[in-house]
Design an enzyme around this catalytic site. Sequence first.
Site, PDB file in Angstrom:
ATOM      1  N   ASP A 117      -2.971  -2.115  -5.014  1.00 50.58           N
ATOM      2  CA  ASP A 117      -3.539  -0.991  -4.271  1.00 50.58           C
ATOM      3  C   ASP A 117      -4.295  -0.091  -5.247  1.00 50.58           C
ATOM      4  O   ASP A 117      -3.690   0.497  -6.150  1.00 50.58           O
ATOM      5  CB  ASP A 117      -2.415  -0.218  -3.573  1.00 50.58           C
ATOM      6  CG  ASP A 117      -2.899   1.005  -2.814  1.00 50.58           C
ATOM      7  OD1 ASP A 117      -4.121   1.191  -2.665  1.00 50.58           O
ATOM      8  OD2 ASP A 117      -2.038   1.786  -2.361  1.00 50.58           O
ATOM      9  N   SER A 144       0.840  -1.193   0.000  1.00 51.13           N
ATOM     10  CA  SER A 144       0.000   0.000   0.000  1.00 51.13           C
ATOM     11  C   SER A 144       0.877   1.245   0.000  1.00 51.13           C
ATOM     12  O   SER A 144       2.090   1.166   0.194  1.00 51.13           O
ATOM     13  CB  SER A 144      -0.939  -0.009   1.207  1.00 51.13           C
ATOM     14  OG  SER A 144      -0.198  -0.038   2.396  1.00 51.13           O
ATOM     15  N   CYS A 145       0.251   2.380  -0.218  1.00 50.74           N
ATOM     16  CA  CYS A 145       0.929   3.661  -0.258  1.00 50.74           C
ATOM     17  C   CYS A 145       1.766   3.842   1.014  1.00 50.74           C
ATOM     18  O   CYS A 145       1.278   3.524   2.100  1.00 50.74           O
ATOM     19  CB  CYS A 145      -0.104   4.774  -0.386  1.00 50.74           C
ATOM     20  SG  CYS A 145       0.601   6.418  -0.479  1.00 50.74           S
ATOM     21  N   PRO A 146       2.992   4.275   0.868  1.00 45.55           N
ATOM     22  CA  PRO A 146       3.650   4.866  -0.295  1.00 45.55           C
ATOM     23  C   PRO A 146       4.542   3.886  -1.081  1.00 45.55           C
ATOM     24  O   PRO A 146       5.267   4.303  -1.964  1.00 45.55           O
ATOM     25  CB  PRO A 146       4.506   5.961   0.324  1.00 45.55           C
ATOM     26  CG  PRO A 146       4.973   5.344   1.620  1.00 45.55           C
ATOM     27  CD  PRO A 146       3.781   4.523   2.097  1.00 45.55           C
ATOM     28  N   ARG A 166      -2.800   8.481   4.180  1.00 47.97           N
ATOM     29  CA  ARG A 166      -2.266   7.508   5.127  1.00 47.97           C
ATOM     30  C   ARG A 166      -0.894   7.913   5.661  1.00 47.97           C
ATOM     31  O   ARG A 166      -0.619   7.809   6.846  1.00 47.97           O
ATOM     32  CB  ARG A 166      -2.207   6.117   4.486  1.00 47.97           C
ATOM     33  CG  ARG A 166      -1.977   4.990   5.484  1.00 47.97           C
ATOM     34  CD  ARG A 166      -2.061   3.621   4.838  1.00 47.97           C
ATOM     35  NE  ARG A 166      -0.855   3.276   4.127  1.00 47.97           N
ATOM     36  CZ  ARG A 166       0.263   2.839   4.700  1.00 47.97           C
ATOM     37  NH1 ARG A 166       0.327   2.695   5.996  1.00 47.97           N
ATOM     38  NH2 ARG A 166       1.311   2.542   3.979  1.00 47.97           N
TER      39      ARG A 166
END
Length: 189
Positions: free
Chosen positions: A41, A14-16, A150
Site C-alpha cells: 500500500d 490497505s489502511c489501516p 478511508r
Amino acid sequence: MIKVDMTVDAKGLSCPMPIVRTKKAINELQPGQVLEVQATDKGSKADIKAWAESTGHQYVGTIEENGVLKHYIRKSVEHETRNETAFPHVVSNEQLQEKLHDPDSFVLDVREPAEYAFGHIPGAVSIPLGELENRMAELPKDKTIYVVCRTGTRSDLAAQKLAEKGFDRVRNVVPGMSQWNGPLDSAQS
C-alpha cells in the site's frame, strides 16, 4: 543490509491494516530492536512514518524493492515513547454531510491520489498525508477543516499534525470513505 529483529508481512493490505500489524508487533519487541514492515500500500509510507512520530518510536526509513515497501522502525526506550493519542474532535459521516454546503467548511482528503480518483466527496481537496507537511499553506485557517481518509486512521494523524501547526478548527471524519453514503465525484468523469 539492515539487521532487523522482526518482520511483519502486510503486503496486499490497505489502511489501516499495515498500522494495526505494526502496533501489535512493536509491542513484542524490546527497546532498541528494529521492526521491518513489508507493505504494498503506497499510503503506508506516510502512515507508518506519522504513526511512529506520534508514538515516539524512531522511523528509520523506507526502502522500495520490486514493488514492496520495507519500512523500518526502531522501538524506543520507555521514556522516549508517548501514549498514542486520538484526535479529540471527531464528526461522523452524517455530520459532515450536513456541513457540505456550508461556506465555512473545507473538506481535506488525505488518501492517496488513486483512492481519491476513484471516488471523493464533491469539492474535497486532495493532499495525501505524505505531502501534508509541505502543503499546509494551501489550507484555510479561517474555515473548519474536515479531514477524511478511508477509515479515519490517516485522517486522525493528519488532524493531529494540523492542530500542532496552529489549525484550531479541525475535525476528523470517522469512519470516512469506507462507509460514505453521501454524494460522490470521481476524477474519471
